[in-house]
Design an enzyme around this catalytic site. Structure first.
Site, short mmCIF file in Angstrom:
data_model
loop_
_atom_site.label_atom_id
_atom_site.label_comp_id
_atom_site.label_asym_id
_atom_site.label_seq_id
_atom_site.Cartn_x
_atom_site.Cartn_y
_atom_site.Cartn_z
N HIS A 81 0.83 -1.23 0.00
CA HIS A 81 0.00 0.00 0.00
C HIS A 81 0.85 1.27 0.00
CE1 HIS A 81 -4.02 -1.90 0.85
NE2 HIS A 81 -3.22 -2.86 1.26
N ASN A 153 -10.56 -2.37 2.54
CA ASN A 153 -10.28 -2.38 1.10
C ASN A 153 -11.56 -2.10 0.32
OD1 ASN A 153 -7.53 -2.95 1.18
ND2 ASN A 153 -7.81 -5.15 0.91
N TYR A 361 0.57 -4.32 11.74
CA TYR A 361 0.61 -2.90 11.35
C TYR A 361 1.34 -2.06 12.40
CZ TYR A 361 -2.80 -3.92 7.71
OH TYR A 361 -3.43 -4.42 6.61
C1 HEM Z 1 -2.58 -10.85 7.68
C2 HEM Z 1 -2.94 -10.10 6.66
C3 HEM Z 1 -2.33 -8.75 6.43
C4 HEM Z 1 -1.13 -8.25 6.84
C5 HEM Z 1 -0.06 -8.95 7.66
C6 HEM Z 1 -1.04 -6.89 6.34
C7 HEM Z 1 0.04 -6.07 6.52
C8 HEM Z 1 0.10 -4.75 6.12
C9 HEM Z 1 1.23 -3.88 6.34
C10 HEM Z 1 2.53 -4.30 7.02
C11 HEM Z 1 0.90 -2.66 5.86
C12 HEM Z 1 1.77 -1.40 5.86
C13 HEM Z 1 1.32 -0.52 7.01
C14 HEM Z 1 2.17 0.70 7.19
O1 HEM Z 1 3.36 0.69 6.84
O2 HEM Z 1 1.65 1.70 7.73
C15 HEM Z 1 -0.42 -2.75 5.33
C16 HEM Z 1 -1.13 -1.71 4.78
C17 HEM Z 1 -2.46 -1.79 4.49
N1 HEM Z 1 -3.27 -2.91 4.51
FE1 HEM Z 1 -2.74 -4.74 5.06
N2 HEM Z 1 -2.19 -6.60 5.66
C18 HEM Z 1 -3.00 -7.71 5.70
C19 HEM Z 1 -4.25 -7.83 5.17
C20 HEM Z 1 -5.04 -6.77 4.81
C21 HEM Z 1 -6.46 -6.81 4.62
C22 HEM Z 1 -7.35 -8.03 4.81
C23 HEM Z 1 -6.84 -5.53 4.31
C24 HEM Z 1 -8.22 -5.02 4.08
C25 HEM Z 1 -9.23 -5.34 4.85
C26 HEM Z 1 -5.67 -4.70 4.30
C27 HEM Z 1 -5.65 -3.34 4.06
C28 HEM Z 1 -4.54 -2.54 4.17
C29 HEM Z 1 -4.56 -1.11 3.90
C30 HEM Z 1 -5.77 -0.30 3.49
C31 HEM Z 1 -3.26 -0.65 4.11
C32 HEM Z 1 -2.77 0.78 3.90
C33 HEM Z 1 -3.02 1.62 5.15
C34 HEM Z 1 -2.62 3.05 4.87
O3 HEM Z 1 -3.22 3.63 3.94
O4 HEM Z 1 -1.73 3.57 5.55
N3 HEM Z 1 -4.59 -5.47 4.59
N4 HEM Z 1 -0.89 -4.04 5.48
#
Ligand code: HEM
Length: 513
Positions: A81, A153, A361
Site C-alpha cells: 500500500h 479495502n 501494522y
Molecule cells: C494478515 C494479513 C495482512 C497483513 C499482515 C497486512 C500487513 C500490512 C502492512 C505491514 C501494511 C503497511 C502498514 C504501514 O506501513 O503503515 C499494510 C497496509 C495496508 N493494509 Fe494490510 N495486511 C493484511 C491484510 C489486509 C487486509 C485483509 C486488508 C483489508 C481489509 C488490508 C488493508 C490494508 C490497507 C488499506 C493498508 C494501507 C493503510 C494506509 O493507507 O496507511 N490489509 N498491510
C-alpha cells in the site's frame, strides 16, 4: 516549480498552474529564511568558498545542513500500500448503534473528525494508479475515546484467511526479485495452492480491479469485528462504506487510454474534486450477527474470504471528505493506520487474518516511523495520553510527572471497568489446522453470475490473458477453481488462456465444495 510543471501531464499541469496562480495572487510578506536552528541564512544561492577559485568550505553550515537534510528525506516506504492519497473529513452518526456498542463514535448525533488514506497495494509510491490491484480504504476516526482505525479495502473479501500466508502472498504479487519485472506465473504458482482466493481473484480480474476514481468505489472492513455494548453483550459485525458518487470502474480498453495521459488519475480526481468544493461522501452500514448465528452458516462467517449474503445492512452514518492535506508527507505518508487502534466497545473477532493484522501494522509502523509514531500530529489522539510508556527516538512529548509507573498512590491512574475486553468461552487444545467449513468456490460463482454480460467478458479476457503465461500445471489448477465456481466462467477463461478443457473438468471434479 518549472521543472515539476514540465514533468506533469496536461491535466496535472492545469492543477499546478491554478495553485501557482492562487499563490502569486496573495501579497506575501517576506519572512526571514532560516537554518533548522532558527538562525537567519545570509546567502542561499552561493556556497562559501576559499577565494574565487578555491574549494568549498566545510564551515558553510547552511550548505552542509541543506544537503544532510536532503540526503535523509526518504523513510522506508510501506511494505504494501505504498501508493496512496489522503484526505480529511468527518463522520456523522445518523442512526445510533448504542444498542450494540458502548463506543461513543456510534452514539446518537456524534460527529467525529476522520483522516482517510486510499491506496493501491502492490507497487511502490508513484507507480501508475491504473495498475490492476485491490484498493485500500483506511479511515482513522479521532474519537472522543481515542483513535479507532477501520483499515479496509474496496473488495469485500480477501485472498487468504490466515496471516501466516501473508508474506508469501505479497512476495508472489511483487515483481520477480531477479528482474524487478511483474510475473503473473509466480503469482499463479502461489495461488494454485490457495483455492480460498478464488472469489477475491475474481474481484481482482474484474473491472473492480481498476476503479475509475477513489470517490467512485465502496469500502469494506472485510473482517468481522466484535461490538460490545454497555451490558457486555457481543455482536459480530462487518462494516461497509457505500459511495454516494456511485461505482465507476475502467474496462481494459479505458485503462490503456487513461494510463496514456495520466498515471495518477485517482489522486488527481480526489484532489481536484475536494479543491473545488465537490466533497465526496460515503454512507456507513453494518451487518450484524449474534454469536449463536455463527454456527448456522454452511461456511465460516469469521473467514475473511467470505461475504455474508442475505444478512441485512443497517445504516449507521455518513462520512464526508472536505480537506486535502496541507503536506502529503506529514499527513498521508506518516499516517499510521492500524487494526490495533481500537476503542472500548470495538474488538477484533477471532478471524485468524485479523488477529495477525492487529500485530503486524503497529509493528511495521514502529519500524517505518519509529517508537513515537503515535506522537506525530496526524496519529496523535485528540484525547490526553496518560501512561508510563516513555523515551525512544524522536520523542516530542511533554511529560512532566515522575510517576512513570502504575499503580501509584502519588498519582493514581484509573482502569475503568467499562474498558475491559469482552470474554470468550473456549475449550479444546492448541492446534495447527485449517478452518472447518471452507466452502472455497460458491461465492466466487455467485459473484461471477452477478456481473453483466460485458463485465463477464472483460473478466474472462483479463484473467485469461494473465493466466496464459503460467506454467501448465498451475494454470490448469487455477482454471479448475474457476470451473468449479461456475462452468461458464471456467470454460471462458480456459479458452482465452489456451487451456485444455477436458483436463480442467477432470481437476474440478476432484474439488470439494
Ligand atoms: C494478515 C494479513 C495482512 C497483513 C499482515 C497486512 C500487513 C500490512 C502492512 C505491514 C501494511 C503497511 C502498514 C504501514 O506501513 O503503515 C499494510 C497496509 C495496508 N493494509 Fe494490510 N495486511 C493484511 C491484510 C489486509 C487486509 C485483509 C486488508 C483489508 C481489509 C488490508 C488493508 C490494508 C490497507 C488499506 C493498508 C494501507 C493503510 C494506509 O493507507 O496507511 N490489509 N498491510
Amino acid at each position: 516549480m518549472t521543472m515539476i510543471i514540465g514533468l506533469g501531464t496536461l491535466s496535472q499541469r492545469r492543477v499546478l498552474g491554478a495553485l501557482a496562480a492562487s499563490m502569486l495572487s496573495l501579497s506575501v510578506q517576506a519572512a526571514t529564511l532560516t537554518r533548522d536552528n532558527g538562525a537567519a541564512v545570509g546567502d542561499n544561492q552561493n556556497s562559501q568558498t576559499a577565494g574565487a577559485t578555491g574549494p568549498v568550505l566545510l564551515q558553510d553550515v547552511q550548505l552542509i545542513q541543506k544537503l544532510q537534510r536532503f540526503d535523509r528525506e526518504r523513510i522506508p516506504e510501506r511494505v504494501v500500500h505504498a501508493r496512496g492519497t489522503g484526505a480529511h473529513g468527518s463522520f456523522t452518526v445518523t442512526d445510533s448503534l448504542s444498542d450494540l456498542t458502548k463506543a461513543k463514535v456510534f452514539a446518537a448525533g456524534q460527529v467525529t473528525p476522520v483522516f482517510v488514506r486510499f491506496s493501491a497495494v502492490v507497487h511502490g509510491n508513484h507507480s501508475p494508479e491504473t495498475l490492476r490491484d485491490p484498493r485500500g480504504f483506511a479511515t482513522k476516526f479521532y474519537t472522543a475515546e481515542g483513535n479507532w482505525d477501520l483499515v479496509g479495502n474496496n473488495f469485500p473479501t480477501f485472498f487468504i484467511r490466515d496471516a501466516i500466508k501473508f508474506p508469501d502472498m505479497v512476495h508472489a504479487f511483487k515483481p520477480d526479485p531477479r528482474t524487478n519485472l511483474d510475473d503473473d506465473s509466480r503469482r499463479f504458482d502461489f495461488f494454485s495452492h490457495v483455492p480460498e482466493a478464488t472469489r477475491t481473484l475474481t474481484e481482482l480480474y474484474s473491472n473492480s480491479g481498476t476503479p475509475a476514481s477513489y470517490r467512485e468505489m465502496d469500502g469494506n472492513g472485510v473482517h468481522a469485528y466484535k461490538l460490545v455494548n454497555a451490558k457486555g453483550e457481543v455482536h459480530y459485525v462487518k462494516f461497509h462504506w457505500k459511495s454516494l458518487q456511485g461505482i465507476n470502474n475502467l474496462d481494459p480498453k479505458q485503462v490503456v487510454q487513461v494510463q496514456g495521459r495520466d498515471y495518477s488519475h485517482m489522486t488527481h480526481d480526489l484532489v481536484t474534486h475536494i479543491n473545488k468544493g465537490d466533497f465526496p461522501k460515503w454512507d456507513l452500514y453494518v451487518q450484524v450477527l449474534k454469536p449463536e448465528d455463527l454456527a448456522k452458516f454452511d461456511f465460516d462467517p469469521l473467514d475473511a474470504t467470505k461475504i455474508w449474503p442475505g444478512v441485512p445492512e443497517r445504516k449507521v452514518g455518513q462520512m464526508v471528505l472536505n480537506r486535502n492535506p496541507a503536506n502529503v508527507f506529514q499527513e498521508t505518508e506518516q499516517v499510521a493506520m492500524a487494526p490495533a487502534n481500537l476503542v472500548p466497545g470495538i474488538e477484533p473477532s477471532e478471524d485468524r487474518l485479523l488477529q495477525g493484522r492487529v500485530f503486524s501494522y503497529a509493528d511495521t509502523q514502529l519500524y517505518r516511523l519509529g517508537a513515537n509514531v503515535l506522537q506525530l500530529p496526524i496519529n496523535a489522539p485528540k484525547v490526553a495520553v496518560n501512561n508510563g510508556n516513555q523515551d525512544g527516538a524522536m520523542n516530542i512529548g511533554s511529560t512532566s510527572t515522575g510517576v512513570n509507573y502504575q499503580p501509584s498512590r502519588l498519582m493514581p491512574r484509573e482502569e475503568p471497568q467499562g474498558a475491559r475486553y469482552s470474554q470468550l468461552a473456549l475449550s479444546g487444545s492448541t492446534q495447527q489446522a485449517k478452518i472447518q467449513r471452507e466452502q472455497n468456490f460458491k461465492q466466487a460463482g455467485d459473484l461471477y453470475r452477478s456481473f453483466s454480460q460485458k463485465e463477464r467478458q472483460d473478466l474472462i479476457e483479463s484473467f485469461g490473458g494473465s493466466l496464459a503465461t503460467t506454467d501448465d500445471e498451475s494454470k490448469h489448477i487455477i482454471l479448475s477453481f474457476l470451473y468449479k465456481a461456475d462452468p461458464e466462467y471456467g470454460t471462458g477463461v480456459t479458452k482465452v488462456a489456451k487451456g485444455d478443457l477436458a483436463r480442467v473438468k477432470a481437476l474440478a471434479a476432484k474439488l470439494s465444495d
